[in-house]
Design a protein around this motif. Structure first.
Motif, PDB file in Angstrom:
ATOM      1  N   LYS A  84      -1.359   8.857   8.914  1.00 44.40           N
ATOM      2  CA  LYS A  84      -2.159   8.159   7.903  1.00 44.40           C
ATOM      3  C   LYS A  84      -1.555   6.797   7.551  1.00 44.40           C
ATOM      4  O   LYS A  84      -2.247   5.905   7.081  1.00 44.40           O
ATOM      5  CB  LYS A  84      -2.285   9.007   6.631  1.00 44.40           C
ATOM      6  CG  LYS A  84      -3.136  10.235   6.811  1.00 44.40           C
ATOM      7  CD  LYS A  84      -4.568   9.833   6.844  1.00 44.40           C
ATOM      8  CE  LYS A  84      -5.496  10.980   6.579  1.00 44.40           C
ATOM      9  NZ  LYS A  84      -6.877  10.572   6.590  1.00 44.40           N
ATOM     10  N   PHE A 136       0.845  -1.183   0.000  1.00 43.30           N
ATOM     11  CA  PHE A 136       0.000   0.000   0.000  1.00 43.30           C
ATOM     12  C   PHE A 136       0.885   1.238   0.000  1.00 43.30           C
ATOM     13  O   PHE A 136       1.945   1.237   0.628  1.00 43.30           O
ATOM     14  CB  PHE A 136      -0.896   0.035   1.242  1.00 43.30           C
ATOM     15  CG  PHE A 136      -1.862  -1.106   1.311  1.00 43.30           C
ATOM     16  CD1 PHE A 136      -3.128  -0.995   0.760  1.00 43.30           C
ATOM     17  CD2 PHE A 136      -1.517  -2.298   1.931  1.00 43.30           C
ATOM     18  CE1 PHE A 136      -4.026  -2.046   0.818  1.00 43.30           C
ATOM     19  CE2 PHE A 136      -2.405  -3.355   2.005  1.00 43.30           C
ATOM     20  CZ  PHE A 136      -3.669  -3.227   1.447  1.00 43.30           C
ATOM     21  N   GLU A 195      -3.385   3.698   9.047  1.00 41.44           N
ATOM     22  CA  GLU A 195      -4.578   3.146   8.401  1.00 41.44           C
ATOM     23  C   GLU A 195      -4.201   2.018   7.437  1.00 41.44           C
ATOM     24  O   GLU A 195      -4.899   1.010   7.337  1.00 41.44           O
ATOM     25  CB  GLU A 195      -5.337   4.249   7.661  1.00 41.44           C
ATOM     26  CG  GLU A 195      -5.899   5.320   8.570  1.00 41.44           C
ATOM     27  CD  GLU A 195      -6.448   6.523   7.820  1.00 41.44           C
ATOM     28  OE1 GLU A 195      -6.737   6.414   6.600  1.00 41.44           O
ATOM     29  OE2 GLU A 195      -6.577   7.585   8.460  1.00 41.44           O
ATOM     30  N   LEU A 196      -3.087   2.191   6.738  1.00 36.74           N
ATOM     31  CA  LEU A 196      -2.644   1.166   5.792  1.00 36.74           C
ATOM     32  C   LEU A 196      -2.023  -0.028   6.516  1.00 36.74           C
ATOM     33  O   LEU A 196      -2.211  -1.177   6.102  1.00 36.74           O
ATOM     34  CB  LEU A 196      -1.694   1.781   4.776  1.00 36.74           C
ATOM     35  CG  LEU A 196      -2.313   2.923   3.957  1.00 36.74           C
ATOM     36  CD1 LEU A 196      -1.300   3.542   3.023  1.00 36.74           C
ATOM     37  CD2 LEU A 196      -3.536   2.455   3.203  1.00 36.74           C
ATOM     38  N   TYR A 247       0.917   5.522   0.579  1.00 42.53           N
ATOM     39  CA  TYR A 247       0.315   6.778   1.019  1.00 42.53           C
ATOM     40  C   TYR A 247       1.135   7.892   0.383  1.00 42.53           C
ATOM     41  O   TYR A 247       2.358   7.940   0.566  1.00 42.53           O
ATOM     42  CB  TYR A 247       0.334   6.897   2.544  1.00 42.53           C
ATOM     43  CG  TYR A 247      -0.059   8.280   3.007  1.00 42.53           C
ATOM     44  CD1 TYR A 247      -1.355   8.747   2.810  1.00 42.53           C
ATOM     45  CD2 TYR A 247       0.861   9.125   3.601  1.00 42.53           C
ATOM     46  CE1 TYR A 247      -1.714  10.024   3.205  1.00 42.53           C
ATOM     47  CE2 TYR A 247       0.511  10.393   4.005  1.00 42.53           C
ATOM     48  CZ  TYR A 247      -0.782  10.841   3.809  1.00 42.53           C
ATOM     49  OH  TYR A 247      -1.135  12.105   4.190  1.00 42.53           O
ATOM     50  N   LYS A 282      -4.894  -2.130   7.574  1.00 47.61           N
ATOM     51  CA  LYS A 282      -5.443  -2.946   6.481  1.00 47.61           C
ATOM     52  C   LYS A 282      -4.626  -4.214   6.292  1.00 47.61           C
ATOM     53  O   LYS A 282      -5.180  -5.298   6.092  1.00 47.61           O
ATOM     54  CB  LYS A 282      -5.464  -2.156   5.167  1.00 47.61           C
ATOM     55  CG  LYS A 282      -6.580  -1.171   5.066  1.00 47.61           C
ATOM     56  CD  LYS A 282      -6.589  -0.529   3.700  1.00 47.61           C
ATOM     57  CE  LYS A 282      -7.719   0.482   3.635  1.00 47.61           C
ATOM     58  NZ  LYS A 282      -7.803   1.130   2.332  1.00 47.61           N
ATOM     59  N   ASP A 338      -3.187   5.544  -1.900  1.00 46.85           N
ATOM     60  CA  ASP A 338      -4.026   6.573  -1.285  1.00 46.85           C
ATOM     61  C   ASP A 338      -3.310   7.901  -1.436  1.00 46.85           C
ATOM     62  O   ASP A 338      -2.213   8.076  -0.887  1.00 46.85           O
ATOM     63  CB  ASP A 338      -4.252   6.283   0.203  1.00 46.85           C
ATOM     64  CG  ASP A 338      -5.117   5.059   0.447  1.00 46.85           C
ATOM     65  OD1 ASP A 338      -5.622   4.466  -0.536  1.00 46.85           O
ATOM     66  OD2 ASP A 338      -5.283   4.699   1.619  1.00 46.85           O
ATOM     67  N   THR A 339      -3.929   8.820  -2.198  1.00 52.06           N
ATOM     68  CA  THR A 339      -3.326  10.135  -2.398  1.00 52.06           C
ATOM     69  C   THR A 339      -4.158  11.200  -1.705  1.00 52.06           C
ATOM     70  O   THR A 339      -5.373  11.064  -1.560  1.00 52.06           O
ATOM     71  CB  THR A 339      -3.215  10.488  -3.893  1.00 52.06           C
ATOM     72  OG1 THR A 339      -4.521  10.509  -4.463  1.00 52.06           O
ATOM     73  CG2 THR A 339      -2.329   9.518  -4.635  1.00 52.06           C
ATOM     74  N   VAL A 340      -3.469  12.239  -1.270  1.00 57.11           N
ATOM     75  CA  VAL A 340      -4.135  13.417  -0.730  1.00 57.11           C
ATOM     76  C   VAL A 340      -3.510  14.644  -1.369  1.00 57.11           C
ATOM     77  O   VAL A 340      -2.300  14.677  -1.627  1.00 57.11           O
ATOM     78  CB  VAL A 340      -4.039  13.503   0.814  1.00 57.11           C
ATOM     79  CG1 VAL A 340      -4.761  12.355   1.480  1.00 57.11           C
ATOM     80  CG2 VAL A 340      -2.606  13.558   1.278  1.00 57.11           C
ATOM     81  N   GLU A 381       1.364  12.090  -0.457  1.00 54.58           N
ATOM     82  CA  GLU A 381       0.965  13.493  -0.351  1.00 54.58           C
ATOM     83  C   GLU A 381       1.451  14.181  -1.622  1.00 54.58           C
ATOM     84  O   GLU A 381       2.661  14.293  -1.862  1.00 54.58           O
ATOM     85  CB  GLU A 381       1.534  14.123   0.909  1.00 54.58           C
ATOM     86  CG  GLU A 381       0.931  13.541   2.174  1.00 54.58           C
ATOM     87  CD  GLU A 381       1.365  14.232   3.462  1.00 54.58           C
ATOM     88  OE1 GLU A 381       2.164  15.189   3.412  1.00 54.58           O
ATOM     89  OE2 GLU A 381       0.884  13.801   4.535  1.00 54.58           O
ATOM     90  N   GLN A 417      -2.624  -0.596  -3.976  1.00 53.48           N
ATOM     91  CA  GLN A 417      -3.551   0.465  -3.599  1.00 53.48           C
ATOM     92  C   GLN A 417      -2.734   1.706  -3.286  1.00 53.48           C
ATOM     93  O   GLN A 417      -1.777   1.648  -2.517  1.00 53.48           O
ATOM     94  CB  GLN A 417      -4.355   0.066  -2.364  1.00 53.48           C
ATOM     95  CG  GLN A 417      -5.289   1.169  -1.907  1.00 53.48           C
ATOM     96  CD  GLN A 417      -6.037   0.802  -0.640  1.00 53.48           C
ATOM     97  OE1 GLN A 417      -6.441  -0.336  -0.464  1.00 53.48           O
ATOM     98  NE2 GLN A 417      -6.207   1.765   0.240  1.00 53.48           N
ATOM     99  N   GLU A 442      -0.047   2.735  -9.216  1.00 46.46           N
ATOM    100  CA  GLU A 442      -1.439   2.312  -9.050  1.00 46.46           C
ATOM    101  C   GLU A 442      -1.823   1.042  -9.800  1.00 46.46           C
ATOM    102  O   GLU A 442      -2.819   0.416  -9.455  1.00 46.46           O
ATOM    103  CB  GLU A 442      -2.413   3.450  -9.346  1.00 46.46           C
ATOM    104  CG  GLU A 442      -2.341   4.041 -10.696  1.00 46.46           C
ATOM    105  CD  GLU A 442      -3.170   5.324 -10.776  1.00 46.46           C
ATOM    106  OE1 GLU A 442      -3.367   5.773 -11.921  1.00 46.46           O
ATOM    107  OE2 GLU A 442      -3.591   5.858  -9.759  1.00 46.46           O
TER     108      GLU A 442
END
Length: 170
Positions: free
Chosen positions: A153, A113, A156-157, A115, A160, A139-141, A117, A137, A133
């Protein structure tokens, strides 16, 4: 009580250490980070160092940021370890002997995973997210920065991985 119960090895970035906010943000009592002076060690030396450390510590999860994420991806495949990466450096340019991360490094069934930014001022995270991608997975912000505005953050991964892969296997 910390939320993560599995052993985590955090791989820090270039010019960073276990004092980084990313390592401190990991919600686990069972976490490790060994400082590495990447600038004064060649690729093969760092590779062997991480192989030895992983064999000794035997983590259940790798977590890496920036250059540490590069190494987490390399070691994840070699040791078949689930991995969380944050704002990874996929093509380190501080040393000529570091090969870029390729499809061969990413194309496997190991849970990984990312994360990201997107406001990273040092690395192009839009391009990085596009490259990753297809393999994991992501996750972008919007916003943020290279050092991570919200390092928590990552938890969270990690959760999972624990819930869907490690606890399910027990």
């Amino acid at each position: 009580m910390k939320s993560c119960t599995h052993k985590i090895l955090f791989l820090h970035g270039l010019d960073s250490s276990k004092e980084s906010t990313k390592f401190q943000a990991i919600d686990s009592e069972n976490k490790f980070c060994i400082n590495v002076d990447y600038r004064n060690l060649n690729y093969r030396t760092v590779e062997q160092f991480y192989r030895d450390i992983i064999e000794k510590i035997q983590p259940a999860i790798l977590v890496g940021h920036s250059l540490g994420a590069y190494w987490a991806l390399k070691m994840s495949k070699h040791f078949q370890l689930p991995t969380v990466i944050a704002n990874p450096s996929l093509a380190p340019d501080f040393s000529l002997d570091y090969p870029a991360i390729t499809e061969d490094d990413l194309d496997h069934d190991i849970p990984q995973f990312a994360y990201i930014e997107l406001g990273d001022e040092l690395l192009n995270m839009h391009q990085t997210a596009d490259q990753l991608e297809s393999f994991m997975q992501v996750d972008t912000v919007d916003g943020g920065h290279h050092r991570l505005a919200k390092p928590e953050k990552i938890n969270e991964l990690i959760a999972k991985i624990e819930k869907h892969y490690l606890n399910a296997a027990s």
